[in-house]
Write a protein that holds these residues in place. Structure first.
Motif, short mmCIF file in Angstrom:
data_model
loop_
_atom_site.label_atom_id
_atom_site.label_comp_id
_atom_site.label_asym_id
_atom_site.label_seq_id
_atom_site.Cartn_x
_atom_site.Cartn_y
_atom_site.Cartn_z
N PRO A 4 37.65 26.91 70.10
CA PRO A 4 37.04 26.23 68.96
C PRO A 4 35.64 25.73 69.32
N CYS A 5 34.73 25.84 68.39
CA CYS A 5 33.36 25.37 68.62
C CYS A 5 33.37 23.84 68.65
N PRO A 6 32.83 23.21 69.70
CA PRO A 6 32.86 21.75 69.79
C PRO A 6 32.19 21.07 68.61
N TYR A 37 34.10 27.59 59.32
CA TYR A 37 34.27 28.54 60.43
C TYR A 37 32.99 28.52 61.28
N TRP A 38 33.03 27.74 62.37
CA TRP A 38 31.88 27.60 63.26
C TRP A 38 31.90 28.73 64.27
N LYS A 39 30.71 29.25 64.56
CA LYS A 39 30.58 30.36 65.51
C LYS A 39 29.51 30.05 66.54
N TYR A 75 22.86 30.45 56.94
CA TYR A 75 23.74 29.68 57.80
C TYR A 75 23.23 28.26 58.03
N ILE A 76 24.14 27.42 58.44
CA ILE A 76 23.83 26.08 58.91
C ILE A 76 23.95 26.10 60.42
N GLY A 77 22.92 25.64 61.10
CA GLY A 77 22.94 25.61 62.56
C GLY A 77 22.79 24.19 63.07
N PHE A 78 23.46 23.89 64.16
CA PHE A 78 23.37 22.57 64.81
C PHE A 78 23.04 22.78 66.29
#
Ligand SMILES: [Fe+2]
Length: 160
Positions: A4-6, A37-39, A75-78
């Motif tokens: 899982p993406c932190p 759904y984080w990648k 997309y949304i990026g962090f």
């Protein structure tokens, strides 16, 4: 099954500084983060463990997004504070829209620029670029369009 993406678990409690315009989006993303759904595009060999612990993205629409599109990718990026998203390029054109925090953008042939919430930056097809976050996390909405929109970035750190 991938780890899982932190970011999925931590976005809701991160300090994210937006504007009056972007704060409602940030609030919605905080609430939605555990359900999205984080990648992660990169491997630990490419970017290091610290980067992977503080980076993730959600493909809102695109070939693998929550909504399927064969024309665009959004997309949304962090990215957490103190990260260097090293020099890379991609065939697709790209435009970043800052939602929270700030980051310094450096791109070949363009002036360096610190982006703040409400500001945007574009990269042309195959224009090498990198991004550095300072003391704040950086949250952005980005769009890829044109040839290669369904591809992946290519790290170029060794060619810097
Ligand atoms: Fe990019």
């Amino acid at each position: 099954m991938p780890e899982p993406c932190p970011v999925a678990a931590t976005l809701g409690v991160r300090s994210l500084r937006g504007t009056r315009a972007t704060s409602p989006i940030i609030k919605a993303l905080r609430a939605a983060a555990p359900h999205l759904y984080w990648k992660q595009t990169y491997t630990e060999d490419e970017v290091g463990r610290d980067f992977l612990d503080e980076y993730g993205y959600v493909e809102l629409f695109g070939p693998g997004g929550h909504y399927a599109s064969n024309k665009l990718r959004g997309y949304i990026g962090f990215w957490g504070p103190g990260l260097t998203y090293d020099r890379h390029d991609h065939e697709s054109e790209e435009r970043y829209f800052t939602l929270a925090g700030n980051a310094v953008f450096c791109a070949k042939g363009s002036p360096n620029l610190m982006l703040h919430p409400g500001q945007a930056r574009s990269h042309a097809s195959h224009q090498p670029h990198l991004m550095v976050t300072l003391d704040q996390p950086f949250l952005a909405y980005a769009v890829w369009r044109g040839a290669g929109f369904d591809g992946l970035p290519r790290m170029m750190a060794s060619q810097a």
